[in-house]
Design an enzyme around this catalytic site. Structure first.
Site, short mmCIF file in Angstrom:
data_model
loop_
_atom_site.label_atom_id
_atom_site.label_comp_id
_atom_site.label_asym_id
_atom_site.label_seq_id
_atom_site.Cartn_x
_atom_site.Cartn_y
_atom_site.Cartn_z
N GLY A 178 0.86 -1.19 0.00
CA GLY A 178 0.00 0.00 0.00
C GLY A 178 0.89 1.22 0.00
N ARG A 179 0.36 2.30 0.55
CA ARG A 179 1.12 3.57 0.53
C ARG A 179 2.47 3.42 1.24
NH1 ARG A 179 -3.87 4.75 2.02
NH2 ARG A 179 -5.16 6.06 0.69
N ILE A 180 2.46 2.81 2.43
CA ILE A 180 3.71 2.71 3.20
C ILE A 180 4.68 1.75 2.51
CG2 ILE A 180 4.72 2.03 5.42
CD1 ILE A 180 2.05 3.00 6.74
N THR A 237 6.30 -3.12 11.35
CA THR A 237 5.93 -1.75 11.77
C THR A 237 4.43 -1.55 11.54
OG1 THR A 237 6.50 -0.93 9.56
CG2 THR A 237 8.19 -0.70 11.27
N ALA A 238 3.70 -2.66 11.33
CA ALA A 238 2.26 -2.56 10.99
C ALA A 238 1.42 -2.72 12.26
CB ALA A 238 1.92 -3.58 9.93
N GLU A 248 0.71 -4.06 23.87
CA GLU A 248 1.38 -2.76 23.96
C GLU A 248 0.77 -1.97 25.11
OE1 GLU A 248 1.27 -0.79 20.17
OE2 GLU A 248 2.15 -2.50 19.13
N HIS A 304 6.22 1.40 19.33
CA HIS A 304 5.16 1.82 18.38
C HIS A 304 5.30 3.31 18.05
CE1 HIS A 304 0.86 0.84 16.82
NE2 HIS A 304 1.47 1.73 16.05
#
Ligand code: GLV
Length: 325
Positions: free
Chosen positions: A155-157, A233-234, A264, A283
């Protein structure tokens, strides 16, 4: 009686944005992470028309029941796994998010984790500080140049990561539900198993959903090279963390760079904190002054636009907007 919309704010609003919202709405403050249904007095709940919140607010059936007049919930995040989108759509509650403005920041952390892992930068810092350097040289590390970066999700990332990786002369491959024409020239499409098997660095860029929860598990980790690194990192729960810990302990993969975890904040008692082949972050993918400001600008713009009946820039369930039009 006030004509202003009542809105819940459960996100850190800079003073100027707070003024902007307050000029048009009556703000009901809910501390981040607290349940709006529990914090907002029962008499006020039926009057609440909008909400801006972080992903720590669960926008589920219970919340929708508690706020029957809610028209828009604007997430201060690109991810929306805190939202029951189907339930919101049934209730005609518009859900907004912040895509686009955090791609670069998250991609930077991805590349940073990759360099930390391959070049052992975190251990290198400790090596110098402890004086170990005075007794001998730091062990050799691994090049990323010429290696294969596999992107699960394009996607964008993912696309920004692919572009950045080109500057490191990496070969970039990806797997997505469908081939992405925008990835042409940036990355080569491969099958899912092939992606895990051929990547020297495998980086995850898919959202968390019922289908993707634990979708990177024992089987996928077992396909990876023992020299490969996994980066996430998702969202933490995309990876089966117990299987990852087992793979890291057994040396089935070389290491992992994690900005997100299943729980988290990560408790320090987590085995992840004891593994030397893991680099951890709290995060922080989007956590820069500039990016967080762009995100909250967009989240507030989405909220106010929806309340003022202007089409918001970023909608998760645009069908709700279209039905209203
Ligand atoms: C951060 O994790 C986001 O979804 O924006």
């Amino acid at each position: 009686m006030s004509q202003k919309h009542k809105v819940i704010v459960s996100a850190p609003l800079p003073a100027d944005l707070r003024e902007k919202v307050a000029a048009r709405c009556e703000i009901i403050e809910v501390p981040v992470g607290q349940s709006p249904a529990e914090s907002v007095p029962a008499a006020l709940r039926p009057q609440v028309a909008g909400m801006v919140c972080t992903m720590r607010t669960l926008v589920d059936q219970a919340l929708l029941d508690a706020f029957p007049a809610l028209a828009v919930s604007s997430n201060f995040a690109v991810g929306f796994d805190n939202v029951d989108v189907a339930a919101a759509t049934r209730r005609k509650v518009l859900i907004c998010n912040t895509p686009g403005v955090l791609d670069g920041a998250v991609a930077d952390v991805t590349i940073g984790l990759m360099l930390c892992l391959a070049r052992n930068l975190v251990a290198g810092d400790a090596f110098v500080r402890s004086g170990a350097w005075t007794k001998g040289a730091f062990p050799l590390t691994t090049d990323i140049r010429g290696k294969t970066l596999g992107l699960l999700g394009m996607g964008r990332i993912g696309r920004v990561v692919a572009r950045a990786a080109q500057a490191f002369d990496m070969k970039v491959v990806y797997h997505n539900r469908r081939q992405d024409p925008a990835a042409q020239g940036l990355a080569t499409y491969v099958g899912r198993d092939e992606l895990f098997a051929m990547s020297d660095v495998l980086s995850i860029h898919i959202p968390l959903s019922a289908e993707t929860r634990h979708s990177v598990g024992k089987r996928e980790l077992g396909l990876m090279k023992p020299t490969a690194y996994l980066i996430n990192t998702a969202r933490g729960p995309v990876v089966d963390e117990a299987a990852l810990i087992e793979a890291l302990r057994a040396g089935a993969i070389a290491g992992a760079g994690l900005d997100v975890m299943e729980q988290e904040p990560l408790p320090p008692s987590s085995p992840l904190c004891e593994l030397p082949n893991v680099v951890l972050q709290a995060h922080v993918g989007s956590a820069t002054h500039e990016t967080r400001r762009a995100m909250i600008d967009l989240a507030v713009a989405n909220l106010l636009d929806a309340l003022d009946k202007r089409k918001p820039q970023a909608m998760v369930n645009p069908e709700v907007w279209e039905a209203r039009a």
